[in-house]
Design a protein around this motif. Structure first.
Motif, PDB file in Angstrom:
ATOM      1  N   LEU A  32       4.547   5.455  -5.414  1.00  0.00           N
ATOM      2  CA  LEU A  32       5.241   4.828  -6.538  1.00  0.00           C
ATOM      3  C   LEU A  32       5.975   5.834  -7.409  1.00  0.00           C
ATOM      4  N   ASP A  86       0.831  -1.204   0.000  1.00  0.00           N
ATOM      5  CA  ASP A  86       0.000   0.000   0.000  1.00  0.00           C
ATOM      6  C   ASP A  86       0.869   1.260   0.000  1.00  0.00           C
ATOM      7  N   GLN A 102       3.937   1.366  -1.185  1.00  0.00           N
ATOM      8  CA  GLN A 102       4.526   1.396  -2.526  1.00  0.00           C
ATOM      9  C   GLN A 102       3.573   2.042  -3.525  1.00  0.00           C
ATOM     10  N   GLU A 103       2.322   1.638  -3.486  1.00  0.00           N
ATOM     11  CA  GLU A 103       1.344   2.185  -4.430  1.00  0.00           C
ATOM     12  C   GLU A 103       1.152   3.680  -4.229  1.00  0.00           C
TER      13      GLU A 103
END
Length: 210
Positions: A96, A90, A92-93
Motif C-alpha cells: 500500500l 492482500d 494491495q495491503e
C-alpha cells in the motif's frame, strides 16, 4: 496455468553465482529467457487506452514506469473472481505504501461492467483508487491485450478470439518497461507470497539500473 505457483521462480533456473533475478517471457508457453539481450528485445505490453472505476482514461503512460500486477475478472463472477479479489487485496495491503507498484484488474464483461458498476465493486472489495485500478473499455481492446500481450489464458492451449470467454485465475507481473516477468496463481496464498517477493526483486533491479 492453475498449477503454477509462481512461474518466475518455478520455471527455469536462476544463473549461478548471481543474485536472484527474474526471467523475461515473450510467449504463451512462458518459457523463461535469461540472456542479457532479452531485456531489450523481449515482448512488451503494447500501448492501450481504457477507463478506470471513476470513468477517467487510463493508458500505458499512466503506469509511469511502475511495476504492475495484472488480472482479468468480471463483477458478476460467482466463483473464482471473489477469491482473486481477496488475493489482490492482500497484495494491495502488502504494498500500500509502495508507490512503485500499481494493481490493474481488467473486466472481461465490459458491456455490463461500466465505471459505475466497477466503483460499486471497488467499494465492496476495499479497493484503494490510487493503488488498484479496475479497468473497462472496448471488449476487443481488453481481449486483445489479455490474449495477445499478457498471454492471460493462452497457456491452456489453442488459439482463441474475442468470441471465446476470457476467464483465468492468473496474475501477471509486469516490470516498469511493460515486460512480462512472472505469472502466478491468484487463488494460491503461496503463489501470492511468491509474487510479493518477486516484486521486491524487480524493485532492486530497477534501483540498480537507475
Amino acid at each position: 496455468m492453475a498449477a503454477c505457483a509462481g512461474c518466475s521462480t518455478a520455471v527455469g533456473t536462476t544463473p549461478l553465482n548471481a543474485e536472484r533475478a527474474l526471467p523475461f517471457y515473450d510467449s504463451a508457453d512462458f518459457t523463461p529467457k535469461w540472456l542479457a539481450g532479452d531485456a531489450q528485445t523481449v515482448h512488451r505490453i503494447r500501448p492501450f487506452r481504457l477507463v478506470d472505476q471513476r470513468g477517467e482514461p487510463f493508458t500505458e503512460a499512466d503506469l509511469g514506469g511502475r511495476i504492475a500486477v495484472v488480472d482479468f475478472f468480471f463483477t458478476t463472477c460467482p466463483a473464482i473472481c471473489p477469491l482473486m479479489a481477496t488475493s489482490m487485496g492482500d497484495v494491495q495491503e502488502a504494498l500500500l505504501e509502495d508507490d512503485r507498484v500499481v494493481l490493474l484488474s481488467h473486466s472481461v464483461t465490459p458491456e455490463t461492467d461500466t465505471p459505475d458498476v466497477l466503483a460499486q465493486y471497488a467499494e465492496a472489495h476495499g479497493v484503494i483508487f490510487d493503488k488498484w485500478k479496475l479497468l473497462t473499455g472496448p471488449k476487443g481492446e481488453i481481449y486483445d491485450l489479455g490474449r495477445r500481450y499478457y498471454f492471460a489464458d493462452e497457456d491452456l492451449g489453442g488459439t482463441r478470439n474475442e468470441d471465446d470467454f476470457l476467464h483465468t485465475e492468473n496474475f501477471i507481473l509486469i516490470d516498469g518497461q511493460r515486460r512480462i516477468r512472472g505469472i502466478y496463481n491468484g487463488l494460491s496464498p503461496d503463489s501470492i507470497r511468491s509474487l510479493i517477493a518477486d516484486i521486491a526483486v524487480l524493485e532492486r533491479e530497477q534501483t540498480i539500473a537507475a
